[in-house]
Design an enzyme around this catalytic site. Structure first.
Site, PDB file in Angstrom:
ATOM      1  N   GLY A  86      -2.786  -1.946  -7.170  1.00  0.00           N
ATOM      2  CA  GLY A  86      -1.674  -2.803  -7.475  1.00  0.00           C
ATOM      3  C   GLY A  86      -1.981  -3.895  -8.286  1.00  0.00           C
ATOM      4  O   GLY A  86      -3.052  -4.230  -8.626  1.00  0.00           O
ATOM      5  N   HIS A 143       0.750  -1.134   0.029  1.00  0.00           N
ATOM      6  CA  HIS A 143      -0.055  -0.016  -0.021  1.00  0.00           C
ATOM      7  C   HIS A 143       0.778   1.342   0.000  1.00  0.00           C
ATOM      8  O   HIS A 143       0.370   2.323  -0.651  1.00  0.00           O
ATOM      9  CB  HIS A 143      -0.818  -0.019   1.107  1.00  0.00           C
ATOM     10  CG  HIS A 143      -1.692  -1.158   1.402  1.00  0.00           C
ATOM     11  ND1 HIS A 143      -1.946  -1.955   2.223  1.00  0.00           N
ATOM     12  CD2 HIS A 143      -3.000  -1.459   0.664  1.00  0.00           C
ATOM     13  CE1 HIS A 143      -2.632  -2.858   2.352  1.00  0.00           C
ATOM     14  NE2 HIS A 143      -3.465  -2.503   1.218  1.00  0.00           N
TER      15      HIS A 143
HETATM   16  P1  AMP Z   1      -6.365  -4.162  -0.112  1.00  0.00           P
HETATM   17  O1  AMP Z   1      -6.204  -3.482   0.739  1.00  0.00           O
HETATM   18  O2  AMP Z   1      -5.813  -5.578  -0.188  1.00  0.00           O
HETATM   19  O3  AMP Z   1      -7.607  -4.000  -0.821  1.00  0.00           O
HETATM   20  O4  AMP Z   1      -5.369  -3.497  -1.472  1.00  0.00           O
HETATM   21  C1  AMP Z   1      -5.440  -2.170  -1.854  1.00  0.00           C
HETATM   22  C2  AMP Z   1      -4.637  -1.798  -2.741  1.00  0.00           C
HETATM   23  O5  AMP Z   1      -3.319  -2.155  -2.694  1.00  0.00           O
HETATM   24  C3  AMP Z   1      -5.017  -2.694  -4.088  1.00  0.00           C
HETATM   25  O6  AMP Z   1      -4.897  -1.900  -5.351  1.00  0.00           O
HETATM   26  C4  AMP Z   1      -4.044  -3.707  -4.044  1.00  0.00           C
HETATM   27  O7  AMP Z   1      -3.686  -4.399  -5.555  1.00  0.00           O
HETATM   28  C5  AMP Z   1      -2.790  -3.037  -3.589  1.00  0.00           C
HETATM   29  N1  AMP Z   1      -1.891  -4.069  -3.017  1.00  0.00           N
HETATM   30  C6  AMP Z   1      -2.168  -4.945  -2.260  1.00  0.00           C
HETATM   31  N2  AMP Z   1      -0.948  -5.613  -2.112  1.00  0.00           N
HETATM   32  C7  AMP Z   1      -0.011  -5.200  -2.749  1.00  0.00           C
HETATM   33  C8  AMP Z   1       1.373  -5.352  -3.206  1.00  0.00           C
HETATM   34  N3  AMP Z   1       2.132  -6.416  -2.437  1.00  0.00           N
HETATM   35  N4  AMP Z   1       2.132  -4.645  -3.991  1.00  0.00           N
HETATM   36  C9  AMP Z   1       1.515  -3.596  -4.377  1.00  0.00           C
HETATM   37  N5  AMP Z   1       0.108  -3.406  -4.477  1.00  0.00           N
HETATM   38  C10 AMP Z   1      -0.371  -4.047  -3.570  1.00  0.00           C
END
Ligand code: AMP
Length: 284
Positions: free
Chosen positions: A148, A37
């Site tokens: 991401g 994030h």
């Molecule tokens: P989440 O909180 O899991 O819904 O993720 C929020 C955003 O962070 C989404 O766009 C995910 O794809 C991105 N994200 C989660 N994990 C990663 C990672 N390891 N690398 C890059 N972006 C990420």
């Protein structure tokens, strides 16, 4: 940093940001913020004058029996991360601000891609993702929105929704941040026990094998898929959910690597289900 709870407050805040000619960068998250994030937030910080992070564990994208109630939450720590990274506003709403009772919000249709892979493993998941992202983009207004590549199917569908609906949003895909052994950072990794954690690198290993085969000139995706399935299948604590190769432009399976494609995998460990993907190189 402003802490915003209300939907209309978010609308007003982002309008006023744009009022002084500032570009708004938006990072939608479910909190429990990690370096993945943080990389999105840093990128937004470089490209937009005003940065907004949303923190909302979206019930609409969890199915019955999934981990909505136990999804990791730590708002205090998340707000601290946001402050440290220079975020201008954090939106951490209660559910009724996102889904006002009695209001029928738009439900964008993910179409057939919404029924495959993550959509097949988690029925309704991608519908829920599009619903919340649409709501968030509507409240935020014109912006650059950072997603991401880790969640490639979600990114594909969000991109397509923004294009089809002509939303005033630039979707910015960001590379996956990984642990030293290649494991993609994820809020759910914290659940893995030591043995599971040790074996969780098998997803990246599988994707790396597919990449190596593609780089060596292998065009038959069945060979790549078999190699990925073998790697994950040989990992005692992992149960393969899917291994596939999809076209970048359709997110549908491709049989031959003659156009840009991505290898995608999902596996269930006893304590968490993990997904990952890599863009495949085109053999020269
Ligand atoms: P989440 O909180 O899991 O819904 O993720 C929020 C955003 O962070 C989404 O766009 C995910 O794809 C991105 N994200 C989660 N994990 C990663 C990672 N390891 N690398 C890059 N972006 C990420």
């Amino acid at each position: 940093m402003e802490l915003i709870r209300g939907a209309e407050e978010l609308r007003r805040a982002t309008e006023s940001f744009r009022g002084d000619a500032s570009a708004v960068g938006l990072i939608p998250t479910m909190g429990s913020l990690h370096e993945g994030h943080a990389s999105l937030i840093r990128r937004a910080r470089e490209e937009a004058e005003r940065v907004v992070v949303s923190i909302f564990v979206n019930p609409a994208q969890f199915g019955p029996g999934e981990d909505l109630d136990t999804y990791p939450r730590d708002e205090g720590a998340d707000l601290e991360v946001c402050r440290r990274l220079g975020v201008d506003a954090a939106w951490a709403p209660p559910a009724e601000e996102v889904y006002p009772p009695g209001v029928a919000l738009p439900q964008p249709d993910p179409g057939p891609v919404g029924e495959t892979f993550e959509g097949a493993a988690r029925p309704g998941h991608l519908h829920g993702v599009l619903k919340v992202v649409h709501r968030l983009l509507d409240l935020t207004g014109p912006c650059r929105a950072y997603f991401g590549e880790k969640d490639a199917q979600q990114l594909f569908l969000v991109h397509r929704m923004v294009e089809e609906k002509g939303l005033p949003v630039t979707v910015v895909p960001c590379p996956t941040v990984r642990e030293p052994d290649g494991l993609a950072l994820s809020s759910r990794n914290a659940r893995l026990g030591p043995e599971e954690r040790e074996q969780a690198g098998c997803l990246f290993l599988a994707l790396s094998e597919a990449t190596a085969l593609a780089r060596a000139g292998e065009k038959n995706t069945a060979i790549l898929i078999a190699a990925m399935a073998r790697e994950i299948g040989a990992t005692p604590l992992a149960r393969l959910d899917y291994a596939a190769v999809v076209g970048e432009d359709t997110f549908e399976p491709v049989t031959s690597l003659d156009r840009p494609a991505r290898a995608i995998v999902a596996a269930r460990f006893p304590s968490a289900r993990l997904i990952d993907n890599l863009r495949l190189p085109q053999a020269s």
